[in-house]
Design a protein around this motif. Structure first.
Motif, mmCIF file in Angstrom:
data_model
loop_
_atom_site.group_PDB
_atom_site.id
_atom_site.type_symbol
_atom_site.label_atom_id
_atom_site.label_comp_id
_atom_site.label_asym_id
_atom_site.label_seq_id
_atom_site.Cartn_x
_atom_site.Cartn_y
_atom_site.Cartn_z
ATOM 1 N N GLU A 3 41.997 32.455 -37.286
ATOM 2 C CA GLU A 3 43.062 31.785 -36.554
ATOM 3 C C GLU A 3 43.929 30.987 -37.516
ATOM 4 O O GLU A 3 43.515 30.659 -38.616
ATOM 5 C CB GLU A 3 42.454 30.821 -35.525
ATOM 6 N N HIS A 4 45.124 30.659 -37.045
ATOM 7 C CA HIS A 4 46.040 29.853 -37.857
ATOM 8 C C HIS A 4 45.397 28.502 -38.145
ATOM 9 O O HIS A 4 44.824 27.881 -37.263
ATOM 10 C CB HIS A 4 47.363 29.684 -37.103
ATOM 11 N N VAL A 5 45.470 28.047 -39.363
ATOM 12 C CA VAL A 5 44.884 26.769 -39.760
ATOM 13 C C VAL A 5 45.949 25.690 -39.614
ATOM 14 O O VAL A 5 46.993 25.762 -40.244
ATOM 15 C CB VAL A 5 44.365 26.829 -41.219
ATOM 16 N N GLU A 6 45.663 24.701 -38.757
ATOM 17 C CA GLU A 6 46.608 23.603 -38.524
ATOM 18 C C GLU A 6 46.196 22.391 -39.356
ATOM 19 O O GLU A 6 45.428 21.561 -38.901
ATOM 20 C CB GLU A 6 46.618 23.223 -37.037
ATOM 21 N N HIS A 7 46.655 22.322 -40.561
ATOM 22 C CA HIS A 7 46.368 21.169 -41.406
ATOM 23 C C HIS A 7 47.518 21.047 -42.402
ATOM 24 O O HIS A 7 48.032 22.061 -42.875
ATOM 25 C CB HIS A 7 45.036 21.361 -42.143
ATOM 26 N N PRO A 8 47.940 19.821 -42.709
ATOM 27 C CA PRO A 8 49.057 19.669 -43.656
ATOM 28 C C PRO A 8 48.774 20.321 -45.008
ATOM 29 O O PRO A 8 49.693 20.818 -45.654
ATOM 30 C CB PRO A 8 49.226 18.153 -43.804
ATOM 31 N N ALA A 10 47.210 23.102 -45.500
ATOM 32 C CA ALA A 10 47.470 24.546 -45.357
ATOM 33 C C ALA A 10 48.954 24.841 -45.577
ATOM 34 O O ALA A 10 49.307 25.796 -46.277
ATOM 35 C CB ALA A 10 47.014 25.039 -43.989
ATOM 36 N N ALA A 11 49.810 24.010 -45.015
ATOM 37 C CA ALA A 11 51.251 24.206 -45.194
ATOM 38 C C ALA A 11 51.658 23.948 -46.642
ATOM 39 O O ALA A 11 52.482 24.674 -47.204
ATOM 40 C CB ALA A 11 52.026 23.286 -44.257
ATOM 41 N N LYS A 14 50.548 26.946 -48.878
ATOM 42 C CA LYS A 14 50.888 28.293 -48.415
ATOM 43 C C LYS A 14 51.573 29.144 -49.488
ATOM 44 O O LYS A 14 51.181 30.291 -49.705
ATOM 45 C CB LYS A 14 51.734 28.253 -47.145
ATOM 46 N N ARG A 26 39.644 28.312 -41.238
ATOM 47 C CA ARG A 26 39.116 27.090 -40.620
ATOM 48 C C ARG A 26 37.701 26.853 -41.142
ATOM 49 O O ARG A 26 36.965 27.799 -41.424
ATOM 50 C CB ARG A 26 39.098 27.212 -39.100
ATOM 51 N N LEU A 45 39.919 22.418 -45.179
ATOM 52 C CA LEU A 45 40.034 23.839 -44.878
ATOM 53 C C LEU A 45 39.385 24.622 -45.996
ATOM 54 O O LEU A 45 39.100 24.086 -47.064
ATOM 55 C CB LEU A 45 41.501 24.275 -44.703
#
Length: 126
Positions: A3-8, A10-11, A14, A26, A45
């Motif tokens: 699933e998409h990882v929602e963490h600053p 990760a962005a 990237k 995750r 992550l």
């Protein structure tokens, strides 16, 4: 897939992950071989690294892009020497069968790739 990882973090990483073909994962989906990254002292992550053989494929694709999308087999001798130099800088020849894979991609023999590598070693020490 994961699933998409929602963490600053990760962005933030990237572009690096895209460049090396890695995938953010995750923490609850992480495997033992994944690399866990921390953020402010706590696990944030995991990163799943690609297999080395696919990394070499990506390096060869990058070389094609750097040489205006021309097939590597169509490059002239000097350009092929430059490709070998760039690939060596990126560790392509540490991968098992790296020389054979690069030789095939360039349309030359393994002997030729070794000559290009030796040529560079000679120019570095001289």
């Amino acid at each position: 897939m994961t699933e998409h990882v929602e963490h600053p973090l990760a962005a933030a990483i990237k572009p690096l992950l895209d460049a090396v073909g890695a995938t953010p994962v995750r923490l609850d989906e992480a495997k033992a071989e994944d690399v866990v990254l921390e953020w402010e002292g706590a696990p944030a992550l995991a990163v799943r690294l690609p297999h080395l053989s696919s990394a070499l494929d990506r390096l060869l694709a990058e070389m094609t892009r750097q040489f205006d999308g021309r097939p590597l087999t169509e490059l002239d001798r000097g350009e092929k020497q430059r490709v070998v130099a760039l690939l060596e800088e990126r560790g392509a020849f540490t991968v098992r069968h790296g020389v054979e894979t690069v030789a095939s991609a360039l349309g030359v023999s393994r002997f030729t790739v070794y000559n290009y590598l030796n040529r560079q070693d000679g120019s570095k020490s001289g």
